[in-house]
Design an enzyme around this catalytic site. Structure first.
Site, mmCIF file in Angstrom:
data_model
loop_
_atom_site.group_PDB
_atom_site.id
_atom_site.type_symbol
_atom_site.label_atom_id
_atom_site.label_comp_id
_atom_site.label_asym_id
_atom_site.label_seq_id
_atom_site.Cartn_x
_atom_site.Cartn_y
_atom_site.Cartn_z
ATOM 1 N N CYS A 16 0.782 -1.398 0.040
ATOM 2 C CA CYS A 16 -0.174 -0.163 -0.073
ATOM 3 C C CYS A 16 0.929 1.401 -0.039
ATOM 4 C CB CYS A 16 -0.864 0.087 1.214
ATOM 5 S SG CYS A 16 -1.896 1.574 1.553
ATOM 6 N N ASP A 405 34.331 22.191 -17.885
ATOM 7 C CA ASP A 405 35.527 22.611 -17.784
ATOM 8 C C ASP A 405 36.074 21.903 -19.004
ATOM 9 O OD1 ASP A 405 37.777 23.229 -16.024
ATOM 10 O OD2 ASP A 405 38.088 20.855 -15.832
#
Length: 706
Positions: A16, A405
């Protein structure tokens, strides 16, 4: 003060999703709990306890909470069993469905054949108890525990209400179809759990431990650093290590997403999760299993659910208010119209209210949304992309700036000396020797390339007064001569008259005793994949692409022009990169995310500062995995495109489920209120919609390949 501790609990039988969110909320309210996260997909509750001395009492409190919400769920501490099937709970057919089948048969007989009124009612009642007895029992137990607004209670009230107004066949039928729907929903959830588990099935089953001439099959966590293991063809490499004997081809796809096997031989490093294809390998273990690559990756992916996306948090909060709102609306529909409207029958309005009760469970959303995000994270990991949480997966949808970079990210980071040019009386070999001695203490790629080119022993005694000048270069005394090796800034700083060189590459200038002696050009090759990455990002609508580099302006501009990068910041020191990221953040005109992509070796501060830090080529790099939010396990910058595509499709599927679920429920609620929808439509709006939403969420597992 005692240290905190982390404990992982498996909630066996947890099906559930609504109850799972309630359990998580209650566990977070325990005084000794620092944080708790319940992953519904893996049924794992991860709890950080403030004081490790209180771990036992905290687990006991957690068991009480779980028992209050889901009495049938068994709470166990997580123990890794090295199997391929995962921890998928199987429903017991005999226990669950034989009574239901008997009940269904009795129900059909009662509907088709003509019996007396009381016999028919008795048959309907018997079939109802056989089909829904378990739900009735659960509802009574939950009411005793004070848990009223759950699906069991609502379904019982709705079906008993149908009996109360004389709709006996409908009351039984609704319970029957609800149970069938729940069964199908559980099958779908378990199927998706299994799919995700198999998607990340990189955990090794065993290790062949070699002791003398004896080989013993053991669990990977029993192997220590320095032990020798044998890996036969077809087996997974269970731990990180160095090959000491043998050569083979290894399949790295489970970690990197790359389909082409890689050749390995004696002296090469191999990582856990690789699959040995043909030869027999003897591997000396370099990391214990808990610190191995495969273990770190699994922990990252499985714990990704702790960092929930905004959409997940919204749905969790929405679910708390949705059910009570619908229930009280049902109560108002049952009581108010019959009092104030002429000729209004209580039975008609009660029936309409019952429709509301059946539709009031938000399971479709509470189950499918986490499945969607977790499936997206699982699908990304299969492609060699580790995304550390649903929040980062969702954030990748809103990227408007990507900062790369240069070295090791867009370029290979493998520097080569391509030119040596002497000036004056010093020859090329002397120039290279002075440069090599000056760079001998440095770990920078440029220094390594000079040392590689020199390829002779460095006698450290010849080096005196060594001084590294940040952002400029090196000053040292070598064999009694003052040597300067560095960039143009160093030459200008030391007032050396030199010839400025415009070359495609990094220029290292050398001066001997204050006299310019020449230069060395070192070039770094652009990756073939980089141009594809930039074009792909632009095709996704990301037009603000930036490059950071410590290289000189000339080299940086040439690389940027070749790749089609919009903006370049060159000659940056490591600390400058953080300042530039902050500057770019301030300049942003939208609320979009800024992504920084680096190689993860020395970019940790920038990776942490960006909205989303992406470490690339991080296979086996612990520093990169720690510092970033997304880890690309290969050297391909274009995998960022895959990551964004996965994020976008995940979001699309998640919002399809939200709109579909709320839309259908809203329509049925409206039709129910005006008397046009029956309880049959209400059952579809509950379990049917949940089933369809779960099946739709599973589509996310197929993303990111194109």
């Amino acid at each position: 003060m005692s240290a905190s501790s982390k404990v992982e609990l498996i909630l066996e039988g947890l099906d559930c999703a609504n109850c799972a969110s309630k359990i998580e909320a209650k566990v977070n309210e325990i005084g000794d709990v620092k944080s708790a996260n319940l992953n519904f997909v893996t049924k794992t509750l991860t709890v950080e306890v403030k004081d490790n001395k209180k771990t036992k009492s905290t687990i006991s409190a957690i068991k009480n909470i779980v028992n209050r919400y889901e009495p049938h769920v068994v709470v166990k501490e997580k123990i890794y069993h090295y199997n391929k099937k995962g921890n998928i709970a199987k429903n017991s057919f005999k226990r669950e469905f034989i009574p239901m089948i008997i009940g269904a048969v009795i129900f059909i007989i009662a509907v088709i054949l003509k019996f007396s009124f009381w016999l028919k009612i008795s048959l309907f009642l018997a079939s109802y108890l056989l089909i829904g007895g378990k739900i009735l029992f659960k509802a009574i137990k939950n009411i005793q525990r004070g848990q009223i607004f759950d699906e069991n209670f609502l379904m019982v009230i709705a079906t008993i209400g149908a009996f109360a107004i004389g709709e006996y066949p409908e009351g039984v039928a609704v319970m029957l179809f609800y149970q069938i729907g729940e069964f199908m929903q559980n099958l779908a959830v378990n199927k998706s759990r299994k799919s995700i588990t198999e998607l990340m099935d990189i955990r090794p089953d065993y290790a062949n431990l070699k002791t003398g001439e004896k080989i013993e099959k053991v669990l990977p966590d029993k192997v220590k650093i320095g032990d020798l293991i044998i890996v036969k063809p077809g087996e997974k490499i269970p731990l990180d290590g160095i090959i000491v004997e043998g050569e083979s081809m290894v399949d790295t796809a489970a970690l990197t997403g790359e389909s082409i096997p890689r050749k390995v031989k004696k002296g090469n490093e191999v990582l856990s999760g690789f699959v040995n294809k043909n030869g027999v390998l003897t591997v000396k273990v370099s990391k214990e299993f808990g610190e191995s690559t495969v273990s770190k990756i699994l922990n990252l992916v499985q714990n990704a659910s702790s960092k929930k996306a905004k959409t997940e948090n919204f749905i969790t909060k929405f679910a708390r208010y949705y059910t009570p709102f619908v229930v009280f609306s049902a109560l108002a529909i049952a009581l108010i119209p019959p009092i104030f409207l002429n000729n209004a029958k209580f039975s008609d309005w009660i029936y309409r209210a019952l429709v509301f009760l059946v539709v009031s469970c938000p399971c479709a959303l509470v189950v499918s949304i986490p499945l969607g995000f977790f499936g997206g994270i699982g699908g990304a990991s299969k492609n060699g992309i580790l995304i550390k949480g649903g929040n980062y997966l969702e954030g990748l949808n809103d990227v408007d700036t990507v900062v790369f970079d240069k070295t090791g990210t867009l370029t290979k980071g493998v520097f080569k000396v391509v030119e040596i040019r002497e000036k004056g009386s010093i020859n090329k070999s002397e120039l290279l020797e002075y440069a090599a001695y000056a760079e001998s203490y440095s770990n920078h790629p440029i220094a390594k390339s000079i040392l590689k080119k020199y390829d002779k022993e460095i006698i450290k005694e010849y080096i005196k007064n060594y001084n590294e000048i940040s952002g400029c270069g090196i000053k040292a005394t070598i064999r009694g001569k003052e040597i300067l090796v560095g960039n143009d800034k160093l030459m200008e700083r030391e007032k050396i008259r030199y010839e400025k060189i415009n070359a495609f590459g990094t220029v290292v200038y050398i001066a001997v005793d204050k006299q310019y002696a020449g230069y060395i050009v070192i070039s770094d090759e652009i990756k073939k994949d980089s141009e594809r990455a930039i074009k792909g990002l632009k095709s996704l609508g990301i037009n603000n692409i930036v490059m950071f580099t410590g290289d000189n302006k000339n080299v940086a501009n040439k690389i940027a022009e070749k790749l089609g990068i919009d903006k370049v910041y060159s000659e940056l020191l490591p600390q400058d990169k953080v300042e530039k990221i902050e500057s770019l953040e301030r300049e942003k005109k939208t609320k979009g995310k800024l992504v920084f992509v680096g190689d993860g070796i020395n970019d940790a501060p920038v990776l942490a500062r960006a909205d989303i830090g992406v470490a690339m080529g991080a296979l086996g790099s612990d520093a990169a995995i720690e510092a970033s939010d997304v880890v690309i396990m290969t050297d391909e910058p274009s995998k960022l495109i895959n990551a964004i595509k996965i994020a976008r499709r995940t979001k699309k599927i998640v919002w399809q489920n939200i709109i579909f679920s709320l839309g259908i429920k809203g329509i049925v609620l409206l039709l129910g209120a005006i008397g046009y929808a029956t309880m049959w439509e209400a059952v579809f709006a509950d379990v049917g919609v949940a089933l369809l939403a779960i099946l739709n969420a599973m589509r996310v597992l197929r993303v990111g390949i194109d």
